[in-house]
Design a protein around this motif. Structure first.
Motif, PDB file in Angstrom:
ATOM      1  N   HIS A  21      18.909 -46.579 -65.562  1.00 10.49           N
ATOM      2  CA  HIS A  21      17.576 -46.646 -66.158  1.00 10.49           C
ATOM      3  C   HIS A  21      17.343 -47.912 -66.960  1.00 10.49           C
ATOM      4  O   HIS A  21      16.214 -48.211 -67.328  1.00 10.49           O
ATOM      5  CB  HIS A  21      17.391 -45.438 -67.088  1.00 10.49           C
ATOM      6  N   GLY A  22      18.390 -48.635 -67.295  1.00  7.83           N
ATOM      7  CA  GLY A  22      18.279 -49.799 -68.163  1.00  7.83           C
ATOM      8  C   GLY A  22      19.393 -49.755 -69.193  1.00  7.83           C
ATOM      9  O   GLY A  22      20.447 -49.168 -68.943  1.00  7.83           O
ATOM     10  N   PRO A  23      19.164 -50.326 -70.370  1.00 11.13           N
ATOM     11  CA  PRO A  23      20.239 -50.338 -71.357  1.00 11.13           C
ATOM     12  C   PRO A  23      20.582 -48.929 -71.841  1.00 11.13           C
ATOM     13  O   PRO A  23      19.724 -48.057 -71.934  1.00 11.13           O
ATOM     14  CB  PRO A  23      19.674 -51.186 -72.502  1.00 11.13           C
ATOM     15  N   ALA A  24      21.857 -48.731 -72.124  1.00 14.13           N
ATOM     16  CA  ALA A  24      22.335 -47.464 -72.677  1.00 14.13           C
ATOM     17  C   ALA A  24      22.101 -47.453 -74.184  1.00 14.13           C
ATOM     18  O   ALA A  24      21.820 -48.494 -74.803  1.00 14.13           O
ATOM     19  CB  ALA A  24      23.819 -47.299 -72.365  1.00 14.13           C
ATOM     20  N   VAL A  25      22.230 -46.297 -74.783  1.00 21.60           N
ATOM     21  CA  VAL A  25      21.926 -46.135 -76.213  1.00 21.60           C
ATOM     22  C   VAL A  25      22.708 -47.128 -77.065  1.00 21.60           C
ATOM     23  O   VAL A  25      22.118 -47.820 -77.909  1.00 21.60           O
ATOM     24  CB  VAL A  25      22.190 -44.688 -76.686  1.00 21.60           C
ATOM     25  N   LEU A  26      24.013 -47.222 -76.880  1.00 22.45           N
ATOM     26  CA  LEU A  26      24.797 -48.119 -77.738  1.00 22.45           C
ATOM     27  C   LEU A  26      24.454 -49.584 -77.506  1.00 22.45           C
ATOM     28  O   LEU A  26      24.551 -50.394 -78.431  1.00 22.45           O
ATOM     29  CB  LEU A  26      26.295 -47.867 -77.556  1.00 22.45           C
ATOM     30  N   GLU A  27      24.005 -49.936 -76.305  1.00 24.54           N
ATOM     31  CA  GLU A  27      23.556 -51.306 -76.068  1.00 24.54           C
ATOM     32  C   GLU A  27      22.289 -51.594 -76.869  1.00 24.54           C
ATOM     33  O   GLU A  27      22.128 -52.681 -77.422  1.00 24.54           O
ATOM     34  CB  GLU A  27      23.302 -51.520 -74.576  1.00 24.54           C
ATOM     35  N   VAL A  28      21.407 -50.621 -76.955  1.00 28.45           N
ATOM     36  CA  VAL A  28      20.161 -50.789 -77.708  1.00 28.45           C
ATOM     37  C   VAL A  28      20.443 -50.825 -79.214  1.00 28.45           C
ATOM     38  O   VAL A  28      19.787 -51.560 -79.953  1.00 28.45           O
ATOM     39  CB  VAL A  28      19.162 -49.660 -77.358  1.00 28.45           C
ATOM     40  N   LEU A  29      21.429 -50.052 -79.660  1.00 27.20           N
ATOM     41  CA  LEU A  29      21.738 -49.996 -81.092  1.00 27.20           C
ATOM     42  C   LEU A  29      22.535 -51.207 -81.579  1.00 27.20           C
ATOM     43  O   LEU A  29      22.586 -51.454 -82.788  1.00 27.20           O
ATOM     44  CB  LEU A  29      22.533 -48.725 -81.414  1.00 27.20           C
ATOM     45  N   HIS A  30      23.141 -51.951 -80.652  1.00 27.79           N
ATOM     46  CA  HIS A  30      24.003 -53.072 -81.043  1.00 27.79           C
ATOM     47  C   HIS A  30      23.271 -54.041 -81.981  1.00 27.79           C
ATOM     48  O   HIS A  30      22.199 -54.547 -81.664  1.00 27.79           O
ATOM     49  CB  HIS A  30      24.495 -53.817 -79.806  1.00 27.79           C
ATOM     50  N   GLY A  31      23.849 -54.258 -83.146  1.00 24.04           N
ATOM     51  CA  GLY A  31      23.293 -55.191 -84.118  1.00 24.04           C
ATOM     52  C   GLY A  31      22.171 -54.647 -84.979  1.00 24.04           C
ATOM     53  O   GLY A  31      21.651 -55.357 -85.844  1.00 24.04           O
ATOM     54  N   LEU A  32      21.782 -53.402 -84.755  1.00 24.66           N
ATOM     55  CA  LEU A  32      20.699 -52.801 -85.541  1.00 24.66           C
ATOM     56  C   LEU A  32      21.227 -52.421 -86.920  1.00 24.66           C
ATOM     57  O   LEU A  32      22.252 -51.758 -87.033  1.00 24.66           O
ATOM     58  CB  LEU A  32      20.168 -51.560 -84.822  1.00 24.66           C
ATOM     59  N   ASP A  33      20.525 -52.838 -87.966  1.00 27.75           N
ATOM     60  CA  ASP A  33      20.993 -52.523 -89.316  1.00 27.75           C
ATOM     61  C   ASP A  33      20.390 -51.213 -89.827  1.00 27.75           C
ATOM     62  O   ASP A  33      19.470 -50.651 -89.225  1.00 27.75           O
ATOM     63  CB  ASP A  33      20.716 -53.679 -90.277  1.00 27.75           C
ATOM     64  N   ALA A  34      20.921 -50.753 -90.943  1.00 30.66           N
ATOM     65  CA  ALA A  34      20.512 -49.461 -91.514  1.00 30.66           C
ATOM     66  C   ALA A  34      19.039 -49.450 -91.901  1.00 30.66           C
ATOM     67  O   ALA A  34      18.363 -48.423 -91.734  1.00 30.66           O
ATOM     68  CB  ALA A  34      21.381 -49.132 -92.726  1.00 30.66           C
ATOM     69  N   ALA A  35      18.542 -50.550 -92.403  1.00 29.52           N
ATOM     70  CA  ALA A  35      17.139 -50.594 -92.835  1.00 29.52           C
ATOM     71  C   ALA A  35      16.205 -50.313 -91.660  1.00 29.52           C
ATOM     72  O   ALA A  35      15.267 -49.514 -91.776  1.00 29.52           O
ATOM     73  CB  ALA A  35      16.820 -51.951 -93.463  1.00 29.52           C
ATOM     74  N   LYS A  36      16.454 -50.957 -90.526  1.00 26.71           N
ATOM     75  CA  LYS A  36      15.609 -50.713 -89.354  1.00 26.71           C
ATOM     76  C   LYS A  36      15.891 -49.346 -88.748  1.00 26.71           C
ATOM     77  O   LYS A  36      14.969 -48.663 -88.305  1.00 26.71           O
ATOM     78  CB  LYS A  36      15.803 -51.807 -88.313  1.00 26.71           C
ATOM     79  N   ALA A  37      17.155 -48.947 -88.726  1.00 32.92           N
ATOM     80  CA  ALA A  37      17.511 -47.647 -88.143  1.00 32.92           C
ATOM     81  C   ALA A  37      16.860 -46.498 -88.904  1.00 32.92           C
ATOM     82  O   ALA A  37      16.446 -45.502 -88.312  1.00 32.92           O
ATOM     83  CB  ALA A  37      19.025 -47.469 -88.121  1.00 32.92           C
ATOM     84  N   GLY A  38      16.743 -46.646 -90.220  1.00 25.85           N
ATOM     85  CA  GLY A  38      16.184 -45.580 -91.041  1.00 25.85           C
ATOM     86  C   GLY A  38      14.701 -45.709 -91.326  1.00 25.85           C
ATOM     87  O   GLY A  38      14.112 -44.845 -91.986  1.00 25.85           O
ATOM     88  N   ALA A  39      14.093 -46.764 -90.826  1.00 19.44           N
ATOM     89  CA  ALA A  39      12.678 -47.018 -91.124  1.00 19.44           C
ATOM     90  C   ALA A  39      11.772 -45.949 -90.523  1.00 19.44           C
ATOM     91  O   ALA A  39      11.926 -45.551 -89.377  1.00 19.44           O
ATOM     92  CB  ALA A  39      12.278 -48.395 -90.590  1.00 19.44           C
TER      93      ALA A  39
END
Length: 159
Positions: A21-39
């Motif tokens: 389908h495209g990128p997997a979850v961990l590929e999409v999360l790579h480099g994402l920081d807590a501020a953006k993840a929790g926004a």
């Protein structure tokens, strides 16, 4: 090839890499920081962090169901993994990502070892079989991965 190995591959590709389908979850999360993840955003009911937590909880519930533990009843299942995250620190975000990755690895490995005849057994507490549940978990990951991609793009446009 055993069906259980094929299903394990679907789960693995939804989380780790090489998803059809495209990128997997961990590929999409790579480099994402807590501020953006929790926004919190006006475009979604849940943050990226909440989506990851929710998927992890379903990995764990699926793993337990293979071992005979009933899946949560409907009301509890609707709330599974949607708990409020009290501490949006970078340390806790990295811990959640590790827990997510570990739960996916554990479920994938367990799935690969199932004898194919067990895949047709009914999931405790449900009217469907184990194969259906496991393929559903892979699809569930892919669905939420799409949401994460859109949220990630939205957050990138806001900064």
């Amino acid at each position: 090839m055993r069906q259980s190995i094929r299903i394990a591959g679907q789960i693995r590709r939804s989380v780790f890499y090489e998803g059809w389908h495209g990128p997997a979850v961990l590929e999409v999360l790579h480099g994402l920081d807590a501020a953006k993840a929790g926004a919190r955003t006006p475009v979604a009911n849940h943050s990226i962090w909440e989506l990851v937590q929710h998927m992890r909880c379903w990995h764990e519930a699926g793993h337990d169901a293979i071992s005979g533990k009933p899946l949560p009843h409907t009301e509890e299942a609707d709330r599974l993994g949607w708990q409020t995250i009290p501490d949006l620190s970078e340390k806790n975000w990295q811990s959640e990502v590790r827990r997510f990755r570990d739960s996916a690895e554990k479920l994938t490995q367990r799935t690969a070892t199932i004898e194919d005849k067990k895949l047709t057994e009914q999931v405790p507490g449900r009217a469907y079989d184990i194969a259906h549940m496991l393929l559903g978990i892979a699809s569930h990951n892919t669905y939420h991965c799409g949401q994460i991609v859109l949220l990630h793009r939205y957050l990138h446009l806001q900064h």
